[in-house]
Design an enzyme around this catalytic site. Sequence first.
Site, short mmCIF file in Angstrom:
data_model
loop_
_atom_site.label_atom_id
_atom_site.label_comp_id
_atom_site.label_asym_id
_atom_site.label_seq_id
_atom_site.Cartn_x
_atom_site.Cartn_y
_atom_site.Cartn_z
N SER A 680 16.59 -1.47 8.68
CA SER A 680 17.62 -1.66 8.54
C SER A 680 18.27 -1.24 7.15
O SER A 680 19.60 -0.88 7.16
CB SER A 680 18.12 -3.30 8.44
OG SER A 680 17.33 -3.67 7.56
N LYS A 723 22.81 -11.62 5.77
CA LYS A 723 22.99 -10.25 4.90
C LYS A 723 24.49 -10.63 4.44
O LYS A 723 24.40 -10.24 3.27
CB LYS A 723 22.72 -9.32 5.67
CG LYS A 723 21.23 -8.80 5.97
CD LYS A 723 20.97 -7.73 6.84
CE LYS A 723 19.94 -7.50 7.30
NZ LYS A 723 19.52 -6.29 8.09
#
Length: 796
Positions: A680, A723
Amino acid sequence: MPNEINIAKTPLLPLENTILLHEGKAEIKINQPMAGMIKNWADMGHSEILASGLKNEKYSREITEEDIYHTGVLIKIISTHSDGDGILLKADVAERVEIKNIFIENGELHAEYTPAPDITDITVQEQEDLLNYLKSLIREIAGQFKGARSIISLIERQSTITQLIGFSAPYMNISRQDKQELLETRSVHQRGIRFLDFLLKQKESLKLQIEMANKFAESTNKQYRKQMLRQQLKEIQKELEAEEPGSTRKEKKDYRQLIDEADLPDYAREAALEEVDKLEAQGANGHEEGMIKTYLDLILALPWNEKSSGDIDLQRAREVLDRDHYGLKEVKNRIVQHLAVMKLTEKKRGTILLFEGPPGTGKTSLGKSIAEALGRKYVRVSLGGIRDEAEIRGHRRTYIGALPGRIISEMKKAGQKDPVFVLDEVDKLMTAYNGDPASALLEVLDPEQNDSFSDRYLDIPFDLSEVFFIATANTVSSIPGPLLDRMEVINITSYTNSEKFHIGKDHLVPAVLNEHGLDTQKLQITDDSLRLVIEKYTREAGVRGLKKQIAKIARVSSEKIVGGEAELPIVIRQDDMEDILGHERVRLEDALKENFPGVVTGLAWTPVGGDILFIESTFMAGKGELVLTGQLGDVMKESARISLSLIRSRLANQITHFDFAGNDIHIHVPAGSTPKDGPSAGITLFTSLASLLTGRTVDTKTAMTGEITLRGTVLPVGGIKEKVLAAHRAGIKRIIMSAENESDIRDIPDDVASETEFMFVERIEDVIKLALDIELPGAVVVNMDYPSGNLRSSSD
């Protein structure tokens, strides 16, 4: 003329229940009208008649020639005696014959016959040896019966094998078919061997019957003896206790009576009674007395049939969950839906729930609320660090100090067979040389198997199918696949600062005040002070750290109250925080105020929630090498190499001044002691290199996450909610991510989403345009202002 047909017609006697063997004797009961024919035949001076067995014992129709065996015997009449409606015929069985023609006239049978003598195919010595062996077997068999002496003496008189067989066969348990085969066997040797086989079978059968009878008698005697000894032992113990002056001994448990009164399944009752037999056989102070009593106490204490009386009330369940937990709307809905299915199906068994989420997010306390809502007992087992399978399944009772496993122990404490059972920290089970606890849980958490859970100590099945199992874990990544497959995962995400404020004000502050003997008349914490603690003194996914800081405020205040140093109530304001809690712990805003080329903010997912990370890059004179530090995993290293390849291929016109062959590039991710991996960070690594080589900086309030490919495509990643919450806590205002992650924004709380700008990209050209304002061919990017949903291209 031994081989010629006897022309004279001789009466034929059909035998229903027996087969006669030649050179023997017979007594035959003959009914009318056959009895009249035989008597008339004898009165005419004839002494011989034919006899042959019927192929079936009973006939409901007239007998025909096909119903009679054609190998029979010729018998000589010794005497006839009238016996009611028939006669009793005594005769010698003279010889074997082959019946050739049968005549049926007026219901009477006559036949013609040919003698069928034996074929002597054995020597005299062999016949003598076989005869002696047959007699010895008969003597051995007959010796098992009383009054057999006279029969044995008659056996000894038989001088040939044929005579011995003819005399002995009527006393043996041989079927009519086998006797007929013996009669039809003309070979003396073969008939002797066949008769020997019958004797051996008779001997073994008789031996087995005698052994079974002896065992039954011995068992009966032992049971009677044990019963008498038990009764005597009880009487002796009563006498001894009565004679002890001032005896203070407690009355002993009558386990037989307790077992009879207990509501136990049949198999549990049988096992318990077997142990009682062992206990009584031990006598006073037996070396196994304590172990047996402990085992019996466990069986009697377990809730074999005790259930909770509470019904499933969905309205009350929702009220309890809302009372005890703020937010978690989706989680509460999933729980209520699960309870609704249980109520509709009227089944207590079903899916096992697994609450997955960061520490301090209320996973364990949810189980306690569910138990209260259902009106059931609540039990909890912490599985963190368990490496011994015996902790789950127990130890075998053959070991000294053996104990049942935690499952059975907690069921004993619960006192109900349907409690809410929380298996805490199931992701922290460990495998060691002495077993795999996770594998032992497979049976516990499988609704198709746990109705007969087997604990090694208990050693009898126990029904766990009605237990409401709830497991908790910080991450499912370390849970074995077969175990995870048996559970329904409910994800509990990080709390926003707004949610933390409400949780702190409504739940944590009252709980902490109560734990410290305080109330609002003595201590008050203002809302602004509580928000300051959340934003500047804690940085976590849950609220466990927040509770610790509130507890520290309570302790400092308690000291002042006890010392008489302050007037009541003590009011905690923002200005007091540094004196009580020290300097601020979280300074993310200050750390991101200055822009540097090559420094970009990324987003990461961790087992304890989301987090932000900084990717830094620089270059120096060298040989064109790529240096990676910060304890990066293989996947992250690959993303860095892909990023460098994309930079060299896509930004060649923008960085003509940079000599790749003569410089080394160094990429570092701070917090080097923490391992980092995953794809990511792909666009973050790419943007960091682009910023370094172009000399342009990235806005400190911008973060990004997404995987990249060598084609320049931006792929979606997971953990978006965690996140985004981490970015919001850190003061990030704009987030760049893959366009395919747009649907994940629905899971973001409204208060967070409304303060964050989400930018969705499809290619790295779009990332460069947004982060560094560099226009490359092929850039297509959209901007979404939440919650209005206005979309516009990057060129607007």
